[in-house]
Design a protein around this motif. Structure first.
Motif, PDB file in Angstrom:
ATOM      1  N   THR A 110      66.239  49.037   5.066  1.00  0.00           N
ATOM      2  CA  THR A 110      65.921  49.988   4.002  1.00  0.00           C
ATOM      3  C   THR A 110      65.646  51.373   4.576  1.00  0.00           C
ATOM      4  O   THR A 110      65.476  51.546   5.791  1.00  0.00           O
ATOM      5  CB  THR A 110      64.692  49.525   3.211  1.00  0.00           C
ATOM      6  N   GLY A 111      65.574  52.343   3.695  1.00  0.00           N
ATOM      7  CA  GLY A 111      65.289  53.710   4.127  1.00  0.00           C
ATOM      8  C   GLY A 111      63.936  53.883   4.770  1.00  0.00           C
ATOM      9  O   GLY A 111      63.710  54.868   5.481  1.00  0.00           O
ATOM     10  N   GLN A 112      63.038  52.930   4.544  1.00  0.00           N
ATOM     11  CA  GLN A 112      61.706  52.981   5.161  1.00  0.00           C
ATOM     12  C   GLN A 112      61.664  52.254   6.499  1.00  0.00           C
ATOM     13  O   GLN A 112      60.601  52.178   7.129  1.00  0.00           O
ATOM     14  CB  GLN A 112      60.664  52.364   4.214  1.00  0.00           C
ATOM     15  N   GLY A 113      62.802  51.692   6.928  1.00  0.00           N
ATOM     16  CA  GLY A 113      62.826  50.960   8.188  1.00  0.00           C
ATOM     17  C   GLY A 113      62.410  49.512   8.079  1.00  0.00           C
ATOM     18  O   GLY A 113      62.119  48.862   9.079  1.00  0.00           O
ATOM     19  N   VAL A 114      62.373  48.971   6.845  1.00  0.00           N
ATOM     20  CA  VAL A 114      62.052  47.558   6.632  1.00  0.00           C
ATOM     21  C   VAL A 114      63.355  46.761   6.666  1.00  0.00           C
ATOM     22  O   VAL A 114      64.326  47.108   5.986  1.00  0.00           O
ATOM     23  CB  VAL A 114      61.342  47.350   5.282  1.00  0.00           C
ATOM     24  N   GLY A 261      51.276  51.352  11.570  1.00  0.00           N
ATOM     25  CA  GLY A 261      52.692  51.690  11.487  1.00  0.00           C
ATOM     26  C   GLY A 261      53.467  50.710  10.633  1.00  0.00           C
ATOM     27  O   GLY A 261      54.471  51.081  10.002  1.00  0.00           O
ATOM     28  N   LEU A 262      53.023  49.433  10.594  1.00  0.00           N
ATOM     29  CA  LEU A 262      53.643  48.476   9.685  1.00  0.00           C
ATOM     30  C   LEU A 262      53.393  48.885   8.241  1.00  0.00           C
ATOM     31  O   LEU A 262      54.309  48.876   7.408  1.00  0.00           O
ATOM     32  CB  LEU A 262      53.086  47.068   9.931  1.00  0.00           C
ATOM     33  N   SER A 263      52.148  49.234   7.929  1.00  0.00           N
ATOM     34  CA  SER A 263      51.818  49.668   6.568  1.00  0.00           C
ATOM     35  C   SER A 263      52.580  50.932   6.193  1.00  0.00           C
ATOM     36  O   SER A 263      52.967  51.111   5.030  1.00  0.00           O
ATOM     37  CB  SER A 263      50.309  49.911   6.440  1.00  0.00           C
ATOM     38  N   ASP A 264      52.783  51.808   7.166  1.00  0.00           N
ATOM     39  CA  ASP A 264      53.509  53.055   6.895  1.00  0.00           C
ATOM     40  C   ASP A 264      54.949  52.796   6.470  1.00  0.00           C
ATOM     41  O   ASP A 264      55.583  53.661   5.855  1.00  0.00           O
ATOM     42  CB  ASP A 264      53.501  53.950   8.142  1.00  0.00           C
ATOM     43  N   ARG A 265      55.479  51.628   6.805  1.00  0.00           N
ATOM     44  CA  ARG A 265      56.820  51.269   6.339  1.00  0.00           C
ATOM     45  C   ARG A 265      56.752  50.411   5.075  1.00  0.00           C
ATOM     46  O   ARG A 265      57.481  50.626   4.107  1.00  0.00           O
ATOM     47  CB  ARG A 265      57.569  50.510   7.436  1.00  0.00           C
ATOM     48  N   LEU A 266      55.877  49.402   5.084  1.00  0.00           N
ATOM     49  CA  LEU A 266      55.823  48.445   3.989  1.00  0.00           C
ATOM     50  C   LEU A 266      55.343  49.071   2.688  1.00  0.00           C
ATOM     51  O   LEU A 266      55.922  48.815   1.620  1.00  0.00           O
ATOM     52  CB  LEU A 266      54.919  47.277   4.377  1.00  0.00           C
ATOM     53  N   HIS A 267      54.286  49.876   2.739  1.00  0.00           N
ATOM     54  CA  HIS A 267      53.747  50.426   1.500  1.00  0.00           C
ATOM     55  C   HIS A 267      54.738  51.349   0.797  1.00  0.00           C
ATOM     56  O   HIS A 267      54.967  51.195  -0.426  1.00  0.00           O
ATOM     57  CB  HIS A 267      52.433  51.158   1.772  1.00  0.00           C
ATOM     58  N   PRO A 268      55.387  52.301   1.481  1.00  0.00           N
ATOM     59  CA  PRO A 268      56.396  53.116   0.785  1.00  0.00           C
ATOM     60  C   PRO A 268      57.568  52.293   0.263  1.00  0.00           C
ATOM     61  O   PRO A 268      58.116  52.598  -0.801  1.00  0.00           O
ATOM     62  CB  PRO A 268      56.845  54.113   1.857  1.00  0.00           C
ATOM     63  N   TRP A 269      57.967  51.264   1.009  1.00  0.00           N
ATOM     64  CA  TRP A 269      59.068  50.420   0.550  1.00  0.00           C
ATOM     65  C   TRP A 269      58.687  49.682  -0.739  1.00  0.00           C
ATOM     66  O   TRP A 269      59.465  49.635  -1.701  1.00  0.00           O
ATOM     67  CB  TRP A 269      59.443  49.424   1.649  1.00  0.00           C
ATOM     68  N   ILE A 270      57.484  49.112  -0.774  1.00  0.00           N
ATOM     69  CA  ILE A 270      57.023  48.421  -1.984  1.00  0.00           C
ATOM     70  C   ILE A 270      56.892  49.406  -3.137  1.00  0.00           C
ATOM     71  O   ILE A 270      57.307  49.124  -4.273  1.00  0.00           O
ATOM     72  CB  ILE A 270      55.691  47.708  -1.706  1.00  0.00           C
ATOM     73  N   ARG A 271      56.353  50.569  -2.868  1.00  0.00           N
ATOM     74  CA  ARG A 271      56.179  51.562  -3.931  1.00  0.00           C
ATOM     75  C   ARG A 271      57.509  52.097  -4.465  1.00  0.00           C
ATOM     76  O   ARG A 271      57.598  52.483  -5.631  1.00  0.00           O
ATOM     77  CB  ARG A 271      55.321  52.716  -3.408  1.00  0.00           C
ATOM     78  N   ALA A 272      58.538  52.099  -3.614  1.00  0.00           N
ATOM     79  CA  ALA A 272      59.838  52.620  -4.056  1.00  0.00           C
ATOM     80  C   ALA A 272      60.430  51.775  -5.177  1.00  0.00           C
ATOM     81  O   ALA A 272      61.203  52.302  -5.998  1.00  0.00           O
ATOM     82  CB  ALA A 272      60.800  52.679  -2.875  1.00  0.00           C
ATOM     83  N   SER A 273      60.084  50.485  -5.244  1.00  0.00           N
ATOM     84  CA  SER A 273      60.596  49.624  -6.311  1.00  0.00           C
ATOM     85  C   SER A 273      59.487  49.178  -7.259  1.00  0.00           C
ATOM     86  O   SER A 273      59.657  48.231  -8.034  1.00  0.00           O
ATOM     87  CB  SER A 273      61.286  48.398  -5.712  1.00  0.00           C
TER      88      SER A 273
END
Length: 676
Positions: A110-114, A261-273
């Motif tokens: 994903t665009g967030q690196g997930v 750094g994990l949260s910095d990827r996971l939280h934006p990814w979850i929020r994007a959807s």
């Protein structure tokens, strides 16, 4: 065949599809522009081994020389027959030598690196095929030699445990029919000593709400992997010719900045959807306030008190339906009890709405009481035959699906209900049914969401026993734990929040003496703990003093003011050399605004605590730091001058690197600091 190189947000995934199988040759830090020549990723051949280089395919097995846990128990390997790349998703099609078994593997960065990975297995033979466990495996480098995962108990979920990754398998399996209180939750492998702000880490989570396994393995052959998959019973997945089985998504994240750094990827990814469409309302839940004492006068007064302090959603918990006077009967009989509510729930809902609050209702559709009308009418719908658990059994959702959908539809049609607290208070102790039960649950939730898009649903499983990314698209809130004790909640919320953004995590203000632990806590500590996340109250406010109500009203007003920040910003957590001290906070995405909590859990190790260093700030901006909320209790002859002055302005670089002298908080206290 070719090499696919997917890049996003500082992460690279290199997938080599040249040859008979597809191999992940790199998952981790961005490699920049890459045009690898043939043989670049091919390892040496050691003595006393297979006579070709050992490489882990997407479906590693004994057939290719991998003697570790395979992706699928099969007597043969799978050969890549087709590859396709569409934007950031690679699709790899593989087949068995006789072409009777086909697997399609999807890998999306994903665009967030997930990274998300799943398999779809199809039976192309002429006979029924019994599918064994089918898992996703990802390689990790040798430097990832320390493991972190989680265990727990009821009211003590997400308890971290760490160990070195030695030769062999560290495997965590859940057989609860739900993830469980001891859910491994997130398995992290990283460089030794990694923390919230330091170290390289690789982490995986299985987006599934039923039985599962998740593991790390280091082989003496030189390979290390993280793997996960649904845990099915022998014979549970039977595929007729042409039928398919799709694994849950494996969600994988790399960070070179520790756990934050994990949260910095996971939280934006979850929020994007995210499908959350409005600010998270402040909730009052009636459970610890009245338990089963459902009386219109009592509950009306509680609604009045809730409105007085600024509550936005009033949730009626267990005890409203026919014959439900305790926890030993009536589950499944989802009709409003006319002996307790002769006019239905309308009078209470009208009173709640008159105050401008939403109304919510507790349900537990997946369970049935042996002492219920439903059990008498449909004993064949009962799944469990062993001991009862909380005096209840599991209801077969595949058989009771239409009944449950009809009853819940009737309730949501008759009453203006804005919220369902969806509970699940026991393990599923029947082998071989967890897969279909979980799929039926997802289908039921999706049907209700489609029919009633305005109704929000909270996932509660005797507290926090079902918090995962499989159910998240179907719910709007998680009940993080059944305990409202702030001392326990500090740890539970801290670790749950590595994966889940705070706006999804319910945290309630409980009574002064916690109902679960019996521990007494200061109001300020309870307020500061419940401020972060989806805030609420679980306390009989009619018994609160005027001063307590005033403090609660001020807290709710503060939460509403800070809510846009708390529910959209970056979650940050500092590493502390003293386990008695915690520092966590939320920093706005543009780094202009932040709120932190300095927390003491116990007696500090030293008379003078370390300075308060604020992670996540812009080093080139200056910030005003000021205390907010209820002043914590201290034991000091004089406070630090900056705090005595009511605040200070300093550059972000100073606040992050040097920090501020800390006040001497007594145990179980919290100082809230706002930076702007």
């Amino acid at each position: 065949m070719t090499v696919f190189h997917l890049r996003a947000a500082g992460v690279s995934l290199v997938l080599d599809t040249r040859g008979d199988a597809a191999y992940i040759t790199h998952w981790g830090p961005d490699l920049g522009d890459l045009d690898p020549p043939d043989g670049l990723f091919t390892p040496a051949v050691p003595p006393s081994s297979i006579d070709v280089p050992l490489r882990l395919s997407l479906l590693p097995s004994l057939a290719e020389g991998w003697s570790g846990r395979p992706a699928i128990e099969s007597g043969h390997g799978f050969r890549t027959v087709e590859t396709h790349l569409h934007e950031q998703t690679a699709v790899i099609r593989s087949a068995s030598p006789d072409a009777t078994q086909k697997v399609v593997t999807e890998l999306e960065l994903t665009g967030q690196g997930v990274l998300r990975v799943r398999h779809r297995f199809t039976n192309r033979g002429h006979d029924e095929f019994v599918l064994p466990n089918l898992d996703v495996l990802l390689p990790i480098p040798a430097e990832a030699s320390e493991l972190l995962d989680f265990t727990g108990l009821w009211s003590h979920e997400r308890s971290p445990q760490r160990a070195p990754l030695r030769h062999g398998i560290w495997s965590r399996e859940s057989r609860h029919g739900r993830p469980g209180h001891d859910d491994a939750f997130l398995m992290v492998a990283g460089t030794p000593g990694f923390g919230f702000r330091t170290g390289r880490v690789w982490a995986v989570h299985l987006a599934w709400s039923g039985d599962k396994r998740i593991w790390a393995e280091r082989s003496a052959l030189g390979c290390s992997v993280l793997g996960a998959g649904e845990l099915t019973a022998p014979g549970e997945i039977r595929l007729a010719p042409g039928e398919s089985y799709e694994t849950p998504w494996l969600v994988a994240v790399f960070s070179d900045a520790g756990l934050d750094g994990l949260s910095d990827r996971l939280h934006p990814w979850i929020r994007a959807s995210s499908h959350l469409r409005k600010p998270r309302p402040v909730v009052l839940n009636t459970w610890e306030a009245v338990y089963f004492n459902h009386d219109l006068t009592v509950l009306g007064q509680l609604a009045d008190a809730a409105a007085e302090v600024g509550v936005e959603r009033f949730v009626l918990d267990d005890g409203w339906f026919t014959g439900r006077r305790d926890d030993r009967r009536a589950l499944g009989d989802w009709f409003v009890d006319d002996a307790v509510w002769p006019q239905g729930l309308h009078p209470l809902i009208s009173r709640v709405h008159a105050h401008g609050m939403e109304f919510g209702l507790w349900v537990e559709p997946e369970m049935i009481s042996p002492d219920s009308r439903l059990a008498t009418a449909h004993p064949d719908w009962i799944l469990d035959s062993g001991p009862t658990w909380r005096w209840q059994r599991s209801l077969d959702l595949t058989r009771a699906y239409d009944y449950l959908l009809d009853r819940l539809t009737a309730l949501l049609t008759e009453y203006p209900i804005a919220f369902l607290k969806w509970d699940h208070n026991r393990d599923l102790l029947t082998p071989g049914v967890a897969h279909r039960q979980t799929r039926a649950l997802y289908r039921l939730l999706a049907a209700l969401k489609q029919a009633f898009p305005h109704v929000e649903i909270e996932s509660c499983a005797s507290g926090g026993a079902r918090i995962d990314l499989g159910i998240l698209p179907l719910v709007d809130r998680f009940w993080t734990s059944d305990t409202n004790d702030p001392l326990d909640r500090q740890s539970i919320q801290r670790w749950t929040g590595v994966l889940i953004p705070p706006e999804y995590l319910g945290g309630h203000l409980g009574a002064g003496t916690a109902h679960v632990t019996g521990r007494t806590s200061a109001l300020g500590f309870r307020l500061a703990t419940a401020l972060f996340g989806s805030a609420g109250i679980e306390w009989n406010l009619t018994a609160a003093s005027p001063a307590e109500k005033a403090g609660i009203a001020a807290w709710i007003a503060e939460h509403k003011r800070l809510r846009p920040l708390l529910h959209s910003g970056r979650v940050v957590r500092a590493d502390s050399p003293d386990p008695a001290h915690l520092l966590h906070g939320v920093v706005a995405q543009d780094r202009t605004h932040a709120v932190y909590a300095l927390v003491t859990l116990g007696t500090p190790a030293a008379a003078l605590p370390p300075p308060i260093r604020f992670p996540g700030l812009d080093p080139d901006r200056s910030y005003t730091v000021r205390p907010i909320g209820v002043p914590p209790r201290t034991m000091q002859d004089a406070p630090p001058p900056w705090l005595a002055a009511g605040g200070i302005m300093l550059p972000g670089r100073v606040l992050t690197e040097l920090g501020l002298p800390a006040p001497l908080l007594t145990p179980e206290q919290a100082l809230l600091l706002e930076l702007s």
